[in-house]
Design an enzyme around this catalytic site. Structure first.
Site, PDB file in Angstrom:
ATOM      1  CE  LYS A 124      -1.240  -0.376   4.945  1.00  0.00           C
ATOM      2  NZ  LYS A 124       0.119  -0.310   5.426  1.00  0.00           N
ATOM      3  NE  ARG A 138       8.163  -0.854   8.909  1.00  0.00           N
ATOM      4  CZ  ARG A 138       6.894  -0.767   8.556  1.00  0.00           C
ATOM      5  NH1 ARG A 138       6.560  -0.165   7.450  1.00  0.00           N
ATOM      6  NH2 ARG A 138       5.951  -1.279   9.308  1.00  0.00           N
ATOM      7  NE  ARG A 196       3.291  -4.389  11.500  1.00  0.00           N
ATOM      8  CZ  ARG A 196       4.143  -4.256  10.483  1.00  0.00           C
ATOM      9  NH1 ARG A 196       5.254  -4.945  10.448  1.00  0.00           N
ATOM     10  NH2 ARG A 196       3.866  -3.441   9.502  1.00  0.00           N
TER      11      ARG A 196
HETATM   12  P1  AMP Z   1       2.342   0.625   9.228  1.00  0.00           P
HETATM   13  O1  AMP Z   1       3.517   1.456   8.839  1.00  0.00           O
HETATM   14  O2  AMP Z   1       1.045   1.108   8.628  1.00  0.00           O
HETATM   15  O3  AMP Z   1       2.562  -0.845   9.015  1.00  0.00           O
HETATM   16  O4  AMP Z   1       2.154   0.828  10.815  1.00  0.00           O
HETATM   17  C1  AMP Z   1       3.175   0.482  11.719  1.00  0.00           C
HETATM   18  C2  AMP Z   1       2.633   0.449  13.124  1.00  0.00           C
HETATM   19  O5  AMP Z   1       2.094   1.752  13.483  1.00  0.00           O
HETATM   20  C3  AMP Z   1       1.464  -0.515  13.379  1.00  0.00           C
HETATM   21  O6  AMP Z   1       1.906  -1.827  13.632  1.00  0.00           O
HETATM   22  C4  AMP Z   1       0.813   0.121  14.606  1.00  0.00           C
HETATM   23  O7  AMP Z   1       1.573  -0.144  15.776  1.00  0.00           O
HETATM   24  C5  AMP Z   1       0.942   1.613  14.320  1.00  0.00           C
HETATM   25  N1  AMP Z   1      -0.228   2.158  13.576  1.00  0.00           N
HETATM   26  C6  AMP Z   1      -0.241   2.638  12.300  1.00  0.00           C
HETATM   27  N2  AMP Z   1      -1.470   3.039  11.937  1.00  0.00           N
HETATM   28  C7  AMP Z   1      -2.273   2.791  13.004  1.00  0.00           C
HETATM   29  C8  AMP Z   1      -3.658   2.959  13.254  1.00  0.00           C
HETATM   30  N3  AMP Z   1      -4.495   3.430  12.302  1.00  0.00           N
HETATM   31  N4  AMP Z   1      -4.136   2.603  14.471  1.00  0.00           N
HETATM   32  C9  AMP Z   1      -3.320   2.114  15.417  1.00  0.00           C
HETATM   33  N5  AMP Z   1      -2.000   1.913  15.263  1.00  0.00           N
HETATM   34  C10 AMP Z   1      -1.467   2.236  14.060  1.00  0.00           C
END
Ligand code: AMP
Length: 219
Positions: free
Chosen positions: A13, A162, A173
């Protein structure tokens, strides 16, 4: 054009949102990036967020609402934005409606990238990111490899994995995603906003983008 992506981790995404952002000249706003930026600032809030990120847990709605409202108020969002990683459940979808109402914005598209766990896991294992400019690469996908091994094409910084890209955190996740976001698909489907894009093993990033353009233009 205000667009949301709904997708499990490593569905691509971030890459697709960047393509849309460049073509439509609207910002790509990833809540994951907003949170990581706060962590990098080293604030007290950042320390709290880091704890959640390292464990692959959700960050609280209050924290994200505050960071997101502040980001969406910036003038580069006047003609739309691409939200990546938000909302992930119905509570957040409703919070987003409140934020949009308050800022006089409307949601136009919800793009769902449909990928299975095995393919997502393989992609995660190949993912490396630039710690300086945030560009993401994938050594398991020819179209997403950096030109020079381990080095960012854009700013020549050494690429890194990461912190939360390990198999255990990743599966956690992915499962959190399945639990909490599947209800969102029904929710947006009923509102007539949901557009589903199937991701196959052989799809390059460009193939996926073509599918996205097709569903956006089908309105
Ligand atoms: P991502 O980069 O979208 O994979 O997000 C990395 C981490 O950020 C996730 O595993 C969550 O810990 C946190 N995170 C990102 N977006 C959200 C959201 N909408 N609600 C809660 N936690 C979030």
């Amino acid at each position: 054009m205000n667009t949301i992506f709904i997708a499990p981790p490593a569905a691509g995404k971030g890459t697709q949102a960047k393509f849309l952002s460049e073509e439509f000249n609207i910002p790509h706003i990833s809540t994951g990036d907003l949170l990581r930026e706060e962590v990098n600032l080293g604030t007290e809030l950042g320390d709290k967020i880091k704890n959640n990120l390292d464990k692959g847990e959700f960050v609280t709605d209050d924290i994200i609402t505050e960071l997101l409202t502040s980001r969406l108020t910036k003038p580069d969002c006047d003609y739309g934005c691409i939200l990546d990683g938000y909302p992930r459940n119905i509570t957040q979808a409703k919070l987003l409606e409140d934020i949009f109402d308050k800022l006089d914005k409307e949601l136009d598209n919800v793009l769902f990238l449909d990928i299975d766990l095995d393919l997502a896991l393989k992609r995660m294992q190949g993912r490396i990111v630039c710690p300086k400019c945030g560009t993401s690469y994938n050594i398991n996908n020819e179209s997403l490899k950096p030109k020079k091994d381990g080095i960012c094409d854009k700013c020549a910084t050494e690429l890194e994995k990461r912190n939360d890209d390990n198999e255990e955190t990743f599966k956690n996740r992915f499962n959190v995603y399945l639990d909490k976001t599947s209800e969102l698909l029904d929710y947006y489907d009923k509102l007539g906003l949901l557009k589903k894009i199937e991701i196959n093993n052989s799809d390059s990033a460009a193939d996926t983008y073509l599918k996205i353009k097709k569903v956006i233009n089908s309105d």
